[in-house]
Structures are given as structure tokens and as C-alpha cells.
Design a protein around this motif. Structure first.
Motif: not given
Length: 254
Positions: A75-78, A112, A115, A127, A170
Motif C-alpha cells: 500500500t502506498l498512501c501518497a 506512484a 511503487a 495506491i 488506485a
């Protein structure tokens, strides 16, 4: 199953609330921030990195470290962003415009970009980008921020289309006004610009909110945790406001 979660601007505010929520759920968290002191105040068992989210060399090195330490990313939390100037368009300096767009757009793009490489290899991932209700409506005196947050949504929708075939989702969260020092600063600057009080600005911001209130960082964190979960396995390309239901802001706010 425990997830590996990377959160930008994760040492305070919304990002810190996200990190605390994921950690409480048993996930591994890696927080990125430009504030070294705030990072040092985070729990010892969190991974931490102090860097500028617009510095591609630093971001590339970070992801090399993530791959070495974790073997991948779920998981990416931008989430990193800045408010930018509060002023009428004709009074905004080009450098201030560019800085606001750089942090709010270049940051999510770079994170992103890297990632996606790790997530494609795994055939899964989530994302989550932090936009704003300013990415849904126009906001008087907030042109750079609104432009950037609209851009974040277009970027997210493109990610959803490109990465969906690889099992990667996303989505964008759009907070309304969030309780905390950042929004207090925005309101104080806007009050000065308009020659009014902070309370009048608060009333103006919440006048179009059906629940008549700002939200809390923890409300945003709960939504991020859901979007990262298996319960949202077919939720992608969505713009989800966590804002108490905001109508288009009234340009006649005092």
C-alpha cells in the motif's frame, strides 16, 4: 494478513493518523517526512525516512531500501502536500505557484512511479492519493492548491486504468476542512487577506457542509485503511470525499 504500507508526510496530521491506524491493525509502516524532529517522535518500530518528496534521486533510493528491507510494497498512501499561497490569482508569485504544484503533484507522481514497479512484480497493490474537496470545487483565493488537487484526481484515474490489469487499485480521498494546525494557518491567512476574523472564515468553510463541521485526521485514516483492505478489492478509480458532505463553497464567504 499484515500489509507493508508506505505513507508520505506520515509524521504528523493526516499521515500520522494513517500510520497509527495501519500500525494498530497489525501492518508494517514506513513513514516519510521532511520534518526530522517529527519523525524522531514517531514510534521506534516504524521505519522512517527524511526526504523531500520532489527529489527523484532520494525517492529512488528510498524504494531500493524498501525492496531490500521488505521485499515489496502493498500500500502506498501518497499523502504529502502543502497549502500553498492564500491570495487572489493576480497576487500569486510564479515561484509560489510552482512550489505548490510540485509538492502536490510531483510527489504523488514520483512515489506512484516507483511503487508501481514493486506492485506490478507482485501482481497486487493499492495506491491511495490524498486530494481535497478543493479538487472537486473551485476555491476562491486557493488557485494553486485547487489546480494541484484537481490534477491529483486526473493522475489517480490514469493510474487506475494503467495499473488495474496488474491487480493494482488506485483511489483518491478528498478531505474537507481538517482540524489541525495546517487548516488553522490557512484560515488565519485568509482572514488577513479578507480583513475579517478566523471564526468568520471557519463559519464560511462549514456553511456549505451539511454536518457543519470540519473532519478529523482519524476520519481520513479510517477511509485509507478501508481502501487498502480486501473489502475494497474492486474499488478503484474512485474519488471519495470524507468531508461531512460539502456543497460548492460560497465565493461570498466574508
Amino acid at each position: 494478513m499484515s500489509k507493508r504500507v508506505l505513507i508520505t508526510a506520515g509524521a504528523s496530521g493526516i499521515g500520522r493518523a494513517m500510520a497509527e491506524k495501519f500500525a494498530a491493525d497489525g501492518d508494517q509502516v514506513w513513514v516519510v517526512d521532511v520534518d526530522e524532529a517529527a519523525l524522531q517522535a514517531c514510534p521506534e518500530n516504524w521505519q522512517k525516512a527524511c526526504l523531500d518528496v520532489t527529489d527523484e534521486d532520494a525517492v529512488s533510493a528510498l524504494f531500493a531500501g524498501i525492496e531490500a528491507a521488505w521485499g515489496g510494497l502493498d500500500t502506498l498512501c501518497a499523502n504529502a502536500g502543502i497549502a500553498g499561497p492564500t491570495a487572489k490569482v493576480e497576487n500569486i508569485a510564479l515561484d509560489d505557484w510552482r512550489r505548490c504544484l510540485s509538492v502536490n503533484l510531483d510527489g504523488p507522481f514520483l512515489f506512484a512511479k516507483y511503487a508501481a514497479q514493486l506492485m506490478k512484480a507482485a501482481g497486487s497493490g493499492a495506491i491511495i492519493v490524498t486530494s481535497s474537496t478543493a479538487g472537486i470545487f473551485g476555491y476562491p483565493n486557493r488557485a494553486p492548491y485547487a489546480a494541484a488537487k484537481w490534477g491529483v484526481i486526473g493522475f489517480m484515474k490514469t493510474l487506475a486504468m494503467e495499473l488495474g490489469p496488474f491487480g493494482i487499485r488506485a483511489n483518491a480521498i478528498c478531505p474537507g476542512g481538517v482540524e489541525g494546525p495546517r487548516m488553522e494557518g490557512v484560515m488565519m491567512r485568509e482572514a488577513a487577506e479578507k480583513g475579517t476574523t478566523r471564526d468568520a472564515i471557519y463559519e464560511g468553510y462549514t456553511s456549505g457542509v451539511s454536518m457543519k463541521s470540519f473532519v478529523w485526521p482519524e476520519d481520513i485514516a479510517e477511509m485509507a485503511a478501508f481502501l487498502a483492505s480486501d473489502g475494497a478489492r474492486l474499488v478503484s478509480g474512485q474519488v471519495i470525499a470524507v468531508d461531512g458532505h460539502t456543497e460548492n463553497p460560497d465565493p461570498k464567504v466574508p
